[in-house]
Design a protein around this motif. Structure first.
Motif, mmCIF file in Angstrom:
data_model
loop_
_atom_site.group_PDB
_atom_site.id
_atom_site.type_symbol
_atom_site.label_atom_id
_atom_site.label_comp_id
_atom_site.label_asym_id
_atom_site.label_seq_id
_atom_site.Cartn_x
_atom_site.Cartn_y
_atom_site.Cartn_z
ATOM 1 N N GLU A 88 0.681 -1.338 -0.157
ATOM 2 C CA GLU A 88 0.159 -0.071 0.215
ATOM 3 C C GLU A 88 0.889 1.270 0.025
ATOM 4 O OE1 GLU A 88 -2.813 1.292 3.149
ATOM 5 O OE2 GLU A 88 -3.940 0.296 1.696
ATOM 6 N N LYS A 112 1.824 -2.313 5.194
ATOM 7 C CA LYS A 112 1.756 -0.594 5.345
ATOM 8 C C LYS A 112 2.873 -0.264 5.900
ATOM 9 C CE LYS A 112 -3.489 -0.187 5.905
ATOM 10 N NZ LYS A 112 -4.176 0.478 6.798
ATOM 11 N N VAL A 154 -1.870 -7.111 3.561
ATOM 12 C CA VAL A 154 -1.515 -5.774 3.301
ATOM 13 C C VAL A 154 -0.483 -5.228 4.081
ATOM 14 C CG1 VAL A 154 -2.221 -3.352 3.119
ATOM 15 C CG2 VAL A 154 -4.016 -5.070 2.908
ATOM 16 N N ARG A 195 -6.686 -7.369 5.063
ATOM 17 C CA ARG A 195 -7.869 -6.386 4.790
ATOM 18 C C ARG A 195 -8.872 -7.456 4.304
ATOM 19 N NH1 ARG A 195 -6.075 -1.863 1.780
ATOM 20 N NH2 ARG A 195 -5.731 -1.180 3.539
#
Length: 117
Positions: A6, A59, A57, A66
């Motif tokens: 992301e 980050k 995900v 997610r």
């Protein structure tokens, strides 16, 4: 398994290279994350909502599942996705905020109205 990066910003055009290494431990499984979100949305938001299989995900502040939130009915089956909830892979905490919950609620109302429940 799908993994979403992301925090990567790519150039508008031209060559690029992504080199990274991620090490960690997933304490909360994808199935556990899906179940937690399913219980939450089914009891706290609406009984026509459930969770589907999550994606991992990455980050800048951690690794999360997610989990897509889906609107379904007995007569129509799966109507469509109304949002997603991130689940911390270490603690199992559902990452919810008012904006996220409002988006899920609004999308569910829109899809339900269009599906002629």
């Amino acid at each position: 398994m799908t993994i979403l990066l992301e925090t990567v910003t790519l150039p508008k055009s031209g060559a690029f290279q992504i080199d990274f290494s991620v090490a960690g431990e997933i304490v909360v499984s994808a199935d556990d994350a899906r179940r937690s979100v399913g219980v939450y949305v089914g009891t706290m938001l609406a009984d026509l909502l459930h969770a589907e299989a999550p994606i991992l995900v990455l980050k800048d502040h951690g690794i999360f599942w997610r989990v897509p939130v889906i609107l379904s009915t007995a007569s129509l089956g799966r109507v469509g996705a109304v949002g997603a909830i991130d689940v911390d892979t270490q603690t199992g905490e559902l990452l919810l905020d008012e904006r996220n919950l409002h988006e899920i609620d609004q999308n569910a109302e829109r899809l339900a109205a269009g599906a002629a429940l």
